[in-house]
Design an enzyme around this catalytic site. Structure first.
Site, PDB file in Angstrom:
ATOM      1  NE  ARG A 150      -0.544   0.828   4.920  1.00 16.45           N
ATOM      2  CZ  ARG A 150      -1.012   0.715   6.175  1.00 16.45           C
ATOM      3  NH1 ARG A 150      -2.173   0.302   6.389  1.00 16.45           N
ATOM      4  NH2 ARG A 150      -0.549   1.292   6.995  1.00 16.45           N
ATOM      5  CB  CYS A 154       3.708   9.558  -7.672  1.00 14.60           C
ATOM      6  SG  CYS A 154       3.863  11.213  -8.466  1.00 14.60           S
ATOM      7  CG  ASN A 188      -4.712   5.292   6.598  1.00 19.92           C
ATOM      8  OD1 ASN A 188      -5.398   5.412   7.484  1.00 19.92           O
ATOM      9  ND2 ASN A 188      -3.426   4.498   6.739  1.00 19.92           N
ATOM     10  CD  GLU A 189      -0.494   5.713   9.659  1.00 19.27           C
ATOM     11  OE1 GLU A 189      -0.016   4.752   8.965  1.00 19.27           O
ATOM     12  OE2 GLU A 189      -0.614   5.590  10.752  1.00 19.27           O
ATOM     13  CB  CYS A 198       7.346  10.422  -4.921  1.00 19.53           C
ATOM     14  SG  CYS A 198       7.138   9.606  -6.354  1.00 19.53           S
ATOM     15  CB  CYS A 200       7.901   9.499 -10.180  1.00 16.19           C
ATOM     16  SG  CYS A 200       6.848  10.542 -10.069  1.00 16.19           S
ATOM     17  CB  CYS A 203       8.082  14.004  -7.933  1.00 14.97           C
ATOM     18  SG  CYS A 203       6.501  13.400  -7.160  1.00 14.97           S
ATOM     19  CD  GLU A 357      -4.987   3.786  12.289  1.00 15.47           C
ATOM     20  OE1 GLU A 357      -3.980   3.353  12.501  1.00 15.47           O
ATOM     21  OE2 GLU A 357      -5.383   3.956  11.007  1.00 15.47           O
TER      22      GLU A 357
HETATM   23  C1  GLA Z   1      -1.265   2.354  10.630  1.00 10.02           C
HETATM   24  C2  GLA Z   1      -2.594   2.648   9.803  1.00 10.02           C
HETATM   25  C3  GLA Z   1      -3.551   1.364   9.773  1.00 10.02           C
HETATM   26  C4  GLA Z   1      -3.062   0.142  10.151  1.00 10.02           C
HETATM   27  C5  GLA Z   1      -2.166   0.221  11.448  1.00 10.02           C
HETATM   28  C6  GLA Z   1      -1.711  -0.735  12.041  1.00 10.02           C
HETATM   29  O1  GLA Z   1      -1.264   3.409  11.675  1.00 10.02           O
HETATM   30  O2  GLA Z   1      -3.044   3.876   9.341  1.00 10.02           O
HETATM   31  O3  GLA Z   1      -3.951   1.166   8.393  1.00 10.02           O
HETATM   32  O4  GLA Z   1      -1.945  -0.172   9.382  1.00 10.02           O
HETATM   33  O5  GLA Z   1      -1.030   1.254  11.403  1.00 10.02           O
HETATM   34  O6  GLA Z   1      -0.515  -1.161  11.312  1.00 10.02           O
HETATM   35 ZN    ZN Z   2       6.265  11.187  -7.829  1.00  6.87          ZN
END
Ligand code: GLA
Ligand code: ZN
Length: 719
Positions: A150, A154, A188-189, A198, A200, A203, A357
């Protein structure tokens, strides 16, 4: 007709009008964009978020009802869902299927569980990366990432952006009026990929455009970066490279601008989805989640247009990572780092933040941390609230039985039995809900501030000057030294508003602009105490060396110059304190700036090495304030003594004395003050409180000694 409703904490009945008015006042005072929690969900609900990260996409549909019932029975208010479900929502390009998610939302809503939806751009499905291989990120060695994991994308690529906006738009259209949905997490993160940046072709092109917009002309670019060095003068914007391996280190000015560009690219990626959500879902809040204190991208820029910052917090996992990397740490280092990261999260937007989280059990992918000790998950939850969180989601509900995170344990075990910390989480949520929303939206008073400057951090990463020198480590050491003062620390930007603080600390303030130097001067003239660390004022914003004696633009204010600057590679050196600090000595670790005062008082002298006898620390009276230059890399207890002494001099009040490892923080609202006592250690201890207090949870009265079990957390109210 006025309808009575009982708050979820079951405390007392309030009328709907009183409840909504009260919530609006509190939310408004906290500066959150309205309408947020106060948006009626069609049912009585407190504006609190104590939820869980939930994956109906990993769970047979036959269990969804049971899940929702159990989540509600555990007292949880909300879930965060769907942030990795792109493939289920868009199984082939342009074909959208939201039936399953609608059904899940419906079940959750019937069980009075509010829903935060995630847009799924962190994990594009295989059809997408197969059809558009150009979306892949390229790492710092120039290697393309592969699919199968995951966050392999880019941030600049237009196709990836277009498809990310398309799925976010379809989600927004489908869920803007779905009962129960209250807000969004975009992506996400974004800060946590396998590569920091990145590199590439997209970029590179994005960078060239960004440089053109920033500088306007190639002459200015060439001057700012000093491209005459190694014959790098650019005669066309299309010649500008990205800092990939090139047989010699990149131009530091170009590299620093590239860090800024990547930060911009990530922020603008988020903003494209945000624009759609704002338009189609005006009733919902929008945030994104990150690990807070990493310097990968400028989180102030990242969150600028979002409603609040959200943080992912895994203290046990982090502890395991540190052990794996054989980093030596004092026992309370992890809790101090977590506290620091919470303080930073609060200060990103200067308002309550959310833990999207929170570690709830054994955590890790291929290897994992032990089960948190009894009390620890409760302690982590309280610690977050103590530092300014307004809500906490436990990660995750059931533990996956397949996929890369089979060992990342949640509230339910693989066999769906309750995890060892399940009852503890339930109790914690009950306790915190009982304290009410007033606490969760209260302010966090701080008289001290610590500067966090992305420019300095990036410039020092590009050229550390000593192999072990890192901006993050310096900030961490300074935070760890001033936080035991228990009087609240805020993080500030060099350009932020410092007027509320009695003292501002700036370790390794490496890059200083003319405007910042002016601002620091007037802060001190007006009575502030400014404490800078070694290697300050060395560079301008283009990462060029200043041409005046160091600390450059700060030299006059400091009343000293730097006669020589010395990385230390052998044994640690020593410093003897003088003046108001007389009687102590300390070790000097990685660096010695040898000072030549010009009006400033000498507060410390080197006692070893070829610069023995020369000044190491100085203090200058300017206007109503003081400017301190800490030229030595003072370490350990010495640093705590030193920085603590300056806080005392600035008039910072210490809330109370507490044993090492016990955190004391205060949150305040409308004349009410909650004092959090957090024992981060496994051993029982006690704290002596001044005057009469009562436990905000149990009601127990305390007049002097408060006993704390190992990993205990208590909230006290005066009176
Ligand atoms: C991160 C992510 C989640 C999951 C947790 C646990 O913080 O945001 O998707 O992957 O860690 O690994
Ligand atoms: Zn890139």
């Amino acid at each position: 007709m006025e309808q009575d409703l009982v708050t979820e904490a079951g405390v007392r009945p309030v009328s709907r009008r009183a409840f909504i008015e009260g919530s609006l006042a509190v939310v408004g005072a906290a500066g959150l964009q309205l309408p947020l929690w106060a948006q009626p969900l069609g049912r009585p609900v407190l504006p609190l978020l104590f939820g869980v990260d939930y994956y109906p996409d990993h769970t047979p549909e036959s269990l969804w009802e049971e899940d929702a019932r159990m989540i509600a029975d555990a007292g949880l208010t909300n879930v965060r869902i769907a942030e990795f479900a792109w493939g289920l929502m868009e199984p082939s390009e342009g074909k959208f299927e939201f039936g399953w998610l609608k059904k899940s939302c419906d079940i959750l809503n019937k069980n009075k569980i509010a829903i935060i939806l995630g847009t799924p751009s962190a994990a594009p499905p295989p059809w997408l990366s197969k059809k558009y291989p150009e979306i892949m990120e390229v790492d710092e060695k120039g290697q393309k990432l592969h699919t199968g994991g995951r966050r392999f994308t880019c941030p600049s690529n237009k196709t990836y952006r277009r498809l990310s906006v398309a799925i976010a738009t379809e989600m927004a259209k489908n869920f803007s009026d779905t009962p129960g949905v209250i807000g969004w997490q975009i992506d996400n993160e974004m800060t946590l990929g396998s590569s920091r940046r990145c590199y590439c072709d997209y970029c590179q092109q994005g960078f060239q455009d960004w440089v053109r917009t920033k500088y306007g002309s190639l002459d200015k670019v060439n001057q700012a970066w000093g491209t005459v060095f190694w014959s790098q003068t650019y005669t066309d914007f299309s010649q500008i490279p990205v800092p990939l391996p090139s047989g010699g280190d990149p131009n530091p000015g170009l590299a620093l601008d590239y860090d800024r560009y990547q930060s911009y690219a990530n922020a603008s990626f988020i903003e494209e989805q945000l624009a759609v959500l704002r338009k189609l879902c005006p009733k919902h809040f929008v945030t994104t989640n990150n690990v807070s204190l990493l310097d990968v991208i400028d989180l102030r820029e990242h969150y600028a247009k979002l409603d609040f910052a959200s943080l992912d917090n895994y203290p046990g996992f982090f502890d395991m990572l540190m052990r794996e990397s054989k980093v030596e740490m004092p026992p309370d280092a992890i809790s101090a780092m977590i506290a620091m990261s919470h303080d930073f999260a609060r200060c990103i937007k200067r308002k309550p933040f959310m833990i999207m989280e929170e570690q709830s059990g054994k955590a890790g992918q291929k290897t994992f941390s032990p089960q948190p000790a009894p009390g620890q998950v409760r302690l982590w939850t309280y610690q977050a609230v103590a530092h300014g969180a307004m809500g906490v989601n436990y990660f995750r509900w059931d533990t996956a039985t397949f996929g890369a995170e089979e060992y990342w344990h949640g509230m339910l075990n693989h066999d769906r039995s309750k995890s060892p910390a399940f009852e503890e989480m339930k109790q914690t949520v009950r306790e915190l809900k009982g304290l009410g929303q007033e606490l969760l939206y209260s302010e966090y008073p701080a008289e001290m501030a610590l500067v966090f400057d992305y420019n300095s951090s990036w410039a020092v990463s590009i050229q550390p000057q000593h192999f072990a020198l890192s901006y993050m480590n310096q900030v961490t050491a300074w935070y760890g030294s001033i936080s035991p003062n228990h009087s609240g620390v805020d993080f500030v930007a060099p350009d932020g508003d410092w007027s509320a603080y009695k003292i501002v600390y700036a370790p390794l303030a490496h890059v200083i602009t003319a405007a910042q130097a002016e601002k620091i001067k007037s802060y001190v003239q007006n009575g502030g105490v400014f404490v800078a660390g070694f290697r300050s004022g060395v560079k301008n914003e283009s990462s060029q060396m200043v041409k005046t004696p160091l600390p450059g633009l700060l030299a006059e204010l400091m009343g000293t110059t730097v006669e020589d600057y010395v990385p230390i590679y052998g044994a640690k050196q020593s410093v003897k304190f003088a003046g108001m600090l007389a009687g102590w000595a300390a070790e000097c670790g990685l660096w010695a700036d040898v000072l030549k005062p010009n009006g400033a008082e000498v507060l410390g002298t080197y006692t070893t090495g070829s610069y023995a006898g020369k000044p190491a620390i100085t203090m200058n009276n300017v206007g109503k304030g003081k400017a301190v230059y800490v030229g030595a890399d003072v370490t350990g207890e010495g640093l705590a003594n030193l920085l603590g002494k300056f806080a005392g001099m600035a008039g910072v009040k210490q809330s109370l004395q507490a044993p090492r490892g016990v955190e004391v923080t205060v949150r305040r609202a409308g004349g009410k003050e909650w004092m959090f006592l957090l024992n981060n250690g496994a051993e029982a201890t006690s704290v002596t409180v001044p005057g009469g207090f009562r436990d905000a949870v149990s009601g127990k009265a305390y007049s002097e000694k408060v006993e704390l079990k190992g990993f205990d957390a208590r909230v006290l109210l005066a009176g």
